[in-house]
Design a protein around this motif. Structure first.
Motif, short mmCIF file in Angstrom:
data_model
loop_
_atom_site.label_atom_id
_atom_site.label_comp_id
_atom_site.label_asym_id
_atom_site.label_seq_id
_atom_site.Cartn_x
_atom_site.Cartn_y
_atom_site.Cartn_z
N THR A 14 0.84 -1.20 0.00
CA THR A 14 0.00 0.00 0.00
C THR A 14 0.88 1.25 0.00
OG1 THR A 14 -1.76 -1.13 1.18
CG2 THR A 14 -1.70 1.27 1.38
N SER A 16 0.88 4.97 1.16
CA SER A 16 0.09 5.86 2.02
C SER A 16 0.68 7.26 2.07
CB SER A 16 -0.02 5.24 3.43
OG SER A 16 0.77 5.91 4.34
N GLN A 18 0.29 10.73 4.08
CA GLN A 18 -0.30 11.30 5.28
C GLN A 18 0.04 12.77 5.39
OE1 GLN A 18 1.46 8.67 8.12
NE2 GLN A 18 -0.27 7.24 8.07
N ASP A 34 -4.47 13.27 2.51
CA ASP A 34 -4.32 11.89 2.96
C ASP A 34 -4.88 10.98 1.90
OD1 ASP A 34 -3.37 12.35 5.72
OD2 ASP A 34 -5.32 13.36 5.92
N ARG A 36 -4.72 6.71 0.49
CA ARG A 36 -4.15 5.36 0.58
C ARG A 36 -4.46 4.64 -0.73
NH1 ARG A 36 -2.73 2.84 5.24
NH2 ARG A 36 -3.56 0.84 4.62
N GLU A 38 -4.34 1.27 -2.54
CA GLU A 38 -4.20 -0.13 -2.11
C GLU A 38 -4.55 -1.08 -3.24
OE1 GLU A 38 -5.73 -0.14 2.41
OE2 GLU A 38 -7.24 0.47 0.94
N ARG A 72 4.71 6.94 2.30
CA ARG A 72 5.30 5.69 2.75
C ARG A 72 4.77 4.50 1.96
NH1 ARG A 72 4.60 3.06 7.41
NH2 ARG A 72 2.63 4.14 7.73
N TRP A 73 5.66 3.61 1.60
CA TRP A 73 5.23 2.31 1.08
C TRP A 73 5.16 1.38 2.27
CZ3 TRP A 73 3.43 1.63 -3.67
CH2 TRP A 73 3.77 2.56 -4.65
N GLU A 74 4.02 0.75 2.47
CA GLU A 74 3.90 -0.14 3.61
C GLU A 74 4.50 -1.48 3.22
OE1 GLU A 74 -0.19 0.10 4.78
OE2 GLU A 74 0.03 2.18 5.43
#
Ligand SMILES: Nc1ncnc2c1ncn2[C@@H]1O[C@H](COP(=O)(O)OP(=O)(O)OP(=O)(O)O)[C@@H](O)[C@H]1O
Ligand SMILES: [Mg+2]
Lengths: 241, 234
Positions: A14, A16, A18, A34, A36, A38, A72-74
């Motif tokens: 994902t 993200s 923020q 914000d 996301r 996915e 950020r890449w989760e």
């Protein structure tokens, strides 16, 4: 789509964002957003000229660093590709542009040409093979850039108005290509000014206006029940600012 | 008047007759200048690329210095190398003064700023064009360099030829550090100076014609390379 690509699709990390914002020389070009991104979804980025679509894409792709907030890449960083609004092709032939991308991606030399030719064929550009990429027409360059992205097998693809310079047949070809990418398990973030195209392709819509994300919903919701007056006006084809 | 005409005829017969003295001088000229250009290219291209791609403190000053040194008078370069290599100088023990090696060193000093500064311009321009795409493809700056050098190759070839033009045409530096010793360090330009002052106009003129031809050849090559690049790759 075979089982392997299906599995790969579920595994794209994902992305993200923020509170991501961008200020340039005291001017806020992007207010904190914000988002996301996915799974293997197609998110369409819409909004008037200068809304910040290209900027948001550059930030998400990692070409620009936000002046505030976090991207950020989760998990791991996936393979990504971007087709720019004004595609940049190398001063080489069309084919050499493709083999170059393959080389960067570590494809062994012996296979590059045949793989590249196959892709040109697939996207109906075989006739351009030996032409210098820089003298191709705007639309041809855009399509070649898309083929190049195809060859790098991205997990996440950024398309910045990929059909802005195309004739109707080419637009259809590119939309088919977008579906092919999607079927292959690629997540897509794409901007467009074409409402009908967005309806055809979108799973989700991000609506940007004046550097603010005004809506981020599923396509169905965006087109049937937009929340903000700006989005309603935009969908009706009226001027928004 | 007839003297001059005779000198011209004698010059031509020296060239066409492949006079061994003349050929020796031409060969040494080429050897010295080509070596200098090769060395300056090997240093100058990476240096130019580094200056084009990386921002670091002092970068601006370095670029200004390089640009200024493009116009360095050859005698000053020669004098500097002379002082370094003379017996009392810091590198005197190497015993290089009045050898072709010293001449190569002096010419490298003359040519390097040209190649580095002009290469920087070319590479910076191309980098401005390419960098977003290459970064998007995941290339680090280091990995961009081969691509940039390759795609700028026609422009860079012209840059290198410009360096060669400067090396082969200058006289001050090779005169001072080479000493114009017959059969050892005598090159075309220094020979022309000497023969003219001695009054041996045929040899001077013959060398002059050859030098002119060489420079013309270099410029023709630069032009053709530029044209073919424009024709083939847009
Ligand atoms: N790197 C940058 N430096 C300064 N200003 C920028 C930068 N990138 C974008 N901008 C500004 O930010 C605003 C948004 O630009 P952006 O290119 O994202 O618009 P867009 O939504 O893609 O518009 P279009 O539909 O015309 O492509 C513009 O006013 C632009 O001038
Ligand atoms: Mg844009």
């Amino acid at each position: 789509m075979n089982e392997m690509t299906r599995l790969a699709a579920t595994a794209i990390p994902t992305l993200s964002l923020q509170g991501v914002g961008f200020v340039h020389r005291g001017q806020t070009l992007l207010h904190p957003v914000d988002l996301r991104l996915e799974g293997c979804r197609r998110t369409l980025l819409m909004g008037p000229n200068g809304a910040g679509k290209s900027l948001l894409m550059r930030l998400a792709h990692g070409l620009l660093t936000p002046t505030q907030g976090q991207i950020r890449w989760e998990g791991r960083r996936p393979r990504q590709s971007m087709v720019f609004q004004r595609p940049v092709l190398l001063k080489r032939t069309a084919l050499a542009n493709l083999t170059y991308a393959l080389a960067v991606n570590g494809v062994p030399r012996a296979r590059r040409k045949s793989v590249a030719r196959e892709a040109l064929e697939r996207f109906g550009l075989a006739a351009l093979e030996k032409r210098p990429a820089r003298v191709l027409s705007g639309g041809e360059q855009q399509r070649l850039a898309l083929v190049r992205a195809w060859l790098t097998e991205p997990e996440m693809l950024f398309l910045d108005e990929p059909t802005s310079a195309l004739d109707p047949a080419a637009i259809k070809a590119v939309e088919d290509a977008v579906r092919d990418f999607h079927a292959r398990g690629t997540r897509i973030l794409m901007s467009t000014h074409d409402l009908y195209q967005a309806r055809r392709l979108a799973d989700d819509v991000v609506f940007l206006c004046g550097g603010r994300v005004l809506e981020y919903t599923s396509a169905a919701e965006f087109f049937t029940a937009p929340v903000t007056p700006q989005a309603r006006a935009f969908i009706r084809g009226e001027l928004v600012w | 008047m007839t003297d001059d005409a005779n000198a011209f005829q004698t010059a031509l017969s020296l060239i066409l007759g492949l006079d061994p003295d003349l050929l020796g001088i031409v060969a040494l000229s080429l050897r010295v200048s080509l070596s200098a250009v090769l060395i300056a290219t090997l240093i100058g291209l990476p240096l130019g690329a580094a200056l084009a791609l990386w921002k670091f403190p002092g970068r601006g000053s370095l670029i200004v210095v390089l640009n200024a040194f493009m116009g360095l008078p050859p005698v000053v370069a020669g004098l500097t190398v002379y002082l370094l290599l003379s017996r009392a100088g810091p590198l005197g023990e190497l015993g290089l003064l009045f050898t072709p090696t010293a001449m190569v060193v002096a010419q490298v000093i003359l040519v390097l700023p040209i190649i580095a500064a002009l290469a920087r311009q070319q590479i910076e321009e191309l980098h401005g064009d390419y960098h977003e795409q290459l970064r998007s493809m995941g290339l680090s700056k280091q990995r961009m360099i081969p691509t940039l050098l390759w795609d700028a190759r026609f422009g860079l070839m012209t840059v290198i030829l410009a360096g060669f033009g400067r090396a082969s045409a200058e006289v001050g530096a090779v005169m001072i550090v080479g000493g114009n010793i017959e059969g050892v360090t005598r090159v075309m330009t220094t020979a022309i100076v000497l023969e003219t002052s001695k009054g041996d106009l045929p040899l001077a003129l013959g060398l002059g014609i050859l030098l002119l031809g060489l420079v013309a050849l270099v410029n023709a090559a630069a032009y053709l390379i530029g044209e073919s690049a424009r024709g083939r790759l847009g």
